[in-house]
Design an enzyme around this catalytic site. Structure first.
Site, short mmCIF file in Angstrom:
data_model
loop_
_atom_site.label_atom_id
_atom_site.label_comp_id
_atom_site.label_asym_id
_atom_site.label_seq_id
_atom_site.Cartn_x
_atom_site.Cartn_y
_atom_site.Cartn_z
N GLU A 39 1.52 0.45 3.33
CA GLU A 39 1.72 -0.16 4.65
C GLU A 39 0.42 -0.60 5.30
OE1 GLU A 39 4.05 2.36 7.18
OE2 GLU A 39 5.91 1.76 6.21
N LYS A 40 -0.72 -0.31 4.67
CA LYS A 40 -1.97 -0.82 5.26
C LYS A 40 -1.89 -2.34 5.31
CE LYS A 40 -6.13 -1.12 3.37
NZ LYS A 40 -6.53 -2.48 3.77
N ALA A 66 -10.23 -0.83 -8.34
CA ALA A 66 -11.08 -0.08 -7.40
C ALA A 66 -10.21 0.97 -6.71
CB ALA A 66 -11.76 -1.00 -6.40
N HIS A 88 -4.12 4.45 -3.37
CA HIS A 88 -3.39 3.98 -4.57
C HIS A 88 -2.74 5.18 -5.28
CE1 HIS A 88 -6.53 0.65 -4.43
NE2 HIS A 88 -5.40 -0.02 -4.41
#
Ligand code: PAF
Length: 280
Positions: free
Chosen positions: A149-150, A31, A36
């Protein structure tokens, strides 16, 4: 761009690169979104070949419905990756390739970094993440692996995993990518209605407010402020934490020379969203 679903054939393809060239790795659950792609772009810049794994890992879900509802969009993911220039190998295995015997997690002792936040609210989650990341790193054997880093706590867990298992790989953390509205990009955003998407920006706005007020307010005051913001909204706050950035322990008061980060997990309907922001 070739798609591999077997470890053996992926390793065979990689063997020609391994000798002289650098291999980068971006593990994902598919997804794919611009967050990404920013990881893949960075990996392409720093390596001559990049493996992107697309695998929805069953052992890191503590909730069966969440696992079932996790978006699976392989054809779309491949098209997105095709928009990038560079050598990309996609690794998209069946569950049985990575878990040939039993779909189960290794039990890790990650210490304090795993005890709060995602570790507390998603039982077994980090054992599942540790298990799959180790399996993927063993399969790909990259020079560098890239994580967003999320999932800041996950990034620290993976660094610890690599140290515990003495894996020969460098782990690089990459900045959160946000929509114009401030909403952090996430595969789960595709499950939000337009209204929920707008409401979910409260997460970013609250983190920003906390960052602005961090110098002048106590942690207790900030905790109270966040609780009020969510009480008056359609989002359900699961946790808000101000934590020491290194230990990830909940901070009750500020100490000189310590670095802090604020973390939020909240539900928009049934969609669970997380975000975080450095405070000083
Ligand atoms: O961050 C993710 O998408 C997943 O947790 C990861 C690292 C790919 C492991 O399944």
């Amino acid at each position: 761009m070739k798609i591999y679903d077997q470890i053996d054939s992926l390793q065979l393809a990689l063997s020609s690169y391994r000798k002289q060239k650098k291999i980068g790795f971006v593990p994902t659950m598919g997804a794919l979104h611009m967050g990404h792609l920013s990881l893949v772009r960075r990996a392409l810049k720093e390596n001559s070949c990049v493996v992107v794994s697309i695998f929805v890992n069953p052992t890191q879900f503590d909730n069966k419905t969440d696992l079932e509802k996790y978006p699976r969009t392989l054809a779309q993911d491949v098209s997105l990756l095709r928009t990038l220039k560079g050598t990309i190998l996609i690794f998209s295995p069946e569950v049985s390739q990575l878990y040939p015997n039993k779909i189960t997690s290794t039990q890790y002792h990650f210490g304090s970094i795993a005890s709060q936040m995602e570790g507390k609210y998603r039982k077994g989650h980090f054992n599942g993440v540790g298990t799959i990341v180790r399996l993927l790193l063993k399969a790909v054997q990259p020079h560098t692996a890239y994580f967003g880093e999320k999932d800041f706590q996950q990034l620290q867990i993976i660094k610890k995993l690599v140290a515990l298992e003495k894996l020969p790989v460098k782990i690089s953390g990459c900045a959160i990518v946000r929509e114009k509205s401030g909403l952090a990009l996430s595969s789960r955003n595709s499950r939000l209605s337009q209204k929920q998407r707008e409401e979910a920006t409260l997460i970013f706005h609250t983190l920003t407010e906390v960052r602005k007020k961090f110098k002048t307010h106590s942690i207790a005051q900030l905790n109270q402020l966040v609780a009020e913001r969510f009480l008056n909204s359609s989002l359900k706050l699961e946790y808000f934490e101000i934590a020491n950035e290194i230990t990830l322990r909940t901070a009750e008061r500020k100490r000189k020379n310590n670095k802090y980060r604020a973390f939020i997990a909240a539900f928009a309907g049934s969609v669970r969203l997380i975000d975080n922001m450095p405070l000083n």
